[in-house]
Write an enzyme that holds these catalytic residues in place. Structure first.
Site, PDB file in Angstrom:
ATOM      1  N   VAL A 128       0.601  -1.113  -0.034  1.00 11.17           N
ATOM      2  CA  VAL A 128       0.162  -0.187  -0.142  1.00 11.17           C
ATOM      3  C   VAL A 128       0.792   1.386   0.006  1.00 11.17           C
ATOM      4  CG1 VAL A 128      -1.688   1.141   1.142  1.00 11.17           C
ATOM      5  CG2 VAL A 128      -1.791  -0.967   1.175  1.00 11.17           C
ATOM      6  N   LYS A 144      -5.849  -1.723  -2.192  1.00 10.03           N
ATOM      7  CA  LYS A 144      -5.109  -1.266  -1.299  1.00 10.03           C
ATOM      8  C   LYS A 144      -6.080  -0.663  -0.156  1.00 10.03           C
ATOM      9  CE  LYS A 144      -1.377   0.004  -4.554  1.00 10.03           C
ATOM     10  NZ  LYS A 144      -1.091   0.921  -5.543  1.00 10.03           N
TER      11      LYS A 144
END
Lengths: 428, 428
Positions: free
Chosen positions: B134, B207
């Protein structure tokens, strides 16, 4: 759940009360996230009876905060008294010596005694943590010690004193002079009892010295931070900077150079297109640059009950989770003594001065700069309805040494009125 | 120093090579900061002989990456193959089952199988870590799981796909249409093999679903992320938004509401004065809001060799330091099933449509909006050198449900040409 983690809190001011509130209100969440109950055993503050808006009657009371450091029912001492010596220091030392972990928001204490206290913590196998000491709620210590640990850090920068940033942005936005905004900030309660801690850059310098130690694996060396306050920044400086696309910020910069460790906290011109230049009011920002990660920018509230208590409790929760690291990210004994860089890295400079309005004055200034090895990028005599002529000069890249030399020569040259203003233009 | 920590690296693309470089170049620093040597035992990739610019001859080679998961000389498997199923999944499962820790950059895998894999890691007493999955080099997982752990998180937002942000800012800065910039991005190698992963918002949605799980203590639920890509954003939208002081960003938002967990990834209008609105090019930004800390903004490179390898190695170093936490910040079995919020929280909306240039057309549109409970804040027929009349409407706060309803009615009302564009105006 394993055994509870029991806190002893010293200091029930804004931050202390914020910590009590989180423990009381979020007990289930803290337990779920750490696997342990987190409770408060004892507290100490200046007044036992003051109404603080929270119920502390369930906690043992100590008149002397240092006594928290040796209580059997305390696993973690939370030191929120402040001050670089005195009771705060005695408490932290007592607590570590008695095998307690310590969480503190005390930047002055760590800036002055961080090396010895880190060693003491490690000797006793305990944590000494201070996320709340730097940039309030921003998880900057954790980011440096852990999140960016695989990087050789090349530079750390930051706006880390909300009061100064409030003053500078208020001057910029409202077009008000320094003195007026300073008084405003005082009335709003933004200033420390000794305002020089804020506007003199000392508080922000404390913070920078802690970030330096982590970033470069060096001993904390606050004494070598070159400090310049914001009190000489005039509304003219702010306007002239803005005309050129810059904002003036009290900016801390730490970097390791070939000449040693450079640490400085001073008003600088930063591009208004960079997040640092856009930072408004009491918000803090830390910029970390690493060889792999490039530039990371962290922004958030730099002070206040909630943000600071959030940082204190993050440290407490790490301890509850069994995460234990050396205070500055590597064993205290491995921190090296870095020679301070006497001369800072080169940068363009902003120079503002007032000249006697007589023939040859400008030439004299230009000659001095040339003699000092400083070359001029831009020069502007920017208005002229006074007996004297204000002049703005932007130099090409020059060392702080050469600029200092030129400023000394200006003093005796007979054409400069008052003190010139010299501000770095920081590359970000 | 205690025993070394030995890595097995699967995948020697950009990120894998970045990891190898850090281990090779920074061995002393890694040891000093973790107290352990970090070494590479074995690697696996598509080609053994390809010149990757680093010397991998000292490492054992596995043709089948899954074999890394059971090697006796591997403590941590670094999975950099990618893909939500297939070899990557088999490797991670094998590694955890064999008592290895796993570090991965694979958001697709975790978005689809994160719950089961987190449970598997915990059952085996090992770490499953994914900082690199992420927002590249930004330590956002660590900030959420640890740095802000004392907060009840109220909202997480972010620009987490650099390619989309590159396309949108390039359109804005150069005034170019979507198709042209899309082709440019493709030629520059910014797009995934399946570009819809980027421009369709899928990658960024993966994400977001991971951040949601940590923030709200919920099971990873990628299926419920409401996705809208950027491919319908026109240069007109970008210009009209800018005229009103907004930038269009592919923005992910996750928040717990009274109606369930809201997760959406869609192009939104965000104020150009907010850091999110100012974000340029491939940079990522995550905004985390907590009840104590307020708003924290994290910014940095979202992809690339160095930043992603920095995040991978931060995870490896945490493991070397003995820091071990549940994958999503609390035990997998305590993550709850949150009902997805079908209707998102109310917001002002930007609506752009083209109307037939005939009497009563505008009245019809206004009536439909009124019938759907959507009230108009601003309406502008913004130029008129065509056969049809383009119209911009900014609504007062309205739910996504009401807007969807209105859009459906527009379809059959006989005065709207083509598809209207509807974008949320996000409050930040």
């Amino acid at each position: 759940m394993s055994t509870p983690l029991r806190l002893g809190i010293a200091g029930l001011g804004t931050v202390g009360i914020g910590v009590v509130k989180i423990v009381q209100m979020h007990s289930e969440m803290l337990g779920r996230r750490t696997g342990r109950d987190i409770s408060i055993s004892a507290v100490s503050a200046s007044s036992r009876t003051k109404d603080r808006g929270v119920d502390i009657s369930g906690y043992a009371w100590e008149d002397n905060p240092v006594a928290l450091g040796s209580r059997e029912d305390v696993d973690v001492v939370v030191e929120l008294i402040g001050g670089e010596n005195g009771v705060a220091k005695a408490l932290v030392e007592t607590a570590l010596a008695h095998g307690k972990h310590v969480v503190t928001a005390n930047k002055a204490l760590l800036a002055h005694h961080g090396n010895a206290l880190a060693q003491l913590a490690e000797d006793n196998g305990r944590s000494l943590r201070y996320e709340a000491a730097v940039a309030g709620g921003i998880p900057v210590i954790k980011s440096l010690v852990e999140g960016l640990a695989a990087n050789q850090i090349t530079r750390v920068m930051g706006v880390m004193n909300g009061t100064c940033n409030y003053i500078l942005t208020r001057m910029e936005n409202a077009g008000l002079p320094y003195d007026e905004v300073f008084e405003e900030a005082r009335k709003l309660g933004f200033l420390e009892a000794d305002p020089n801690l804020d506007v003199g850059g000392i508080d922000a310098g404390h913070k920078l010295s802690l970030l330096s130690a982590i970033a470069f694996g060096t001993k904390v060396d606050f004494e070598s931070v070159v400090l310049q306050g914001i009190n000489a920044v005039s509304i003219d400086d702010i306007k002239l900077a803005r005309d050129m696309g810059y904002s003036i910020k009290l900016l801390g910069v730490a970097q390791m150079t070939g000449r040693g460790l450079e640490q400085r906290m001073s008003p600088c011109l930063v591009p208004e297109t960079h997040p640092l230049g856009q930072l408004q009011g009491g918000t803090n920002m830390v910029v970390i640059e690493g060889d792999s990660v490039g530039q990371i920018v962290l922004r958030g509230a730099g002070a206040g009950e909630g943000p600071t208590a959030s940082a204190v409790m993050a440290d407490v929760m790490d301890i509850a989770r069994g995460l234990q690291l050396p205070t500055f990210g590597q064993p205290a004994e491995t921190l090296v003594d870095a020679p301070p860089a006497v001369v800072s890295t080169g940068a363009p400079w902003y120079l503002r001065m007032v000249l006697l309005d007589k023939p040859g004055a400008l030439a004299k200034i230009a000659t001095i700069l040339g003699d000092c090895g400083v070359s001029i990028d831009r020069l502007r005599q920017y208005h002229h309805d006074e007996p004297h002529a204000p002049v703005l000069i932007v130099t090409h890249k020059a060392s702080s040494d050469d600029i200092t030399h030129a400023l000394e020569m200006f003093e005796d040259c007979g054409v400069v009125v008052g003190d010139p203003m010299a501000l770095r233009i920081e590359t970000v």
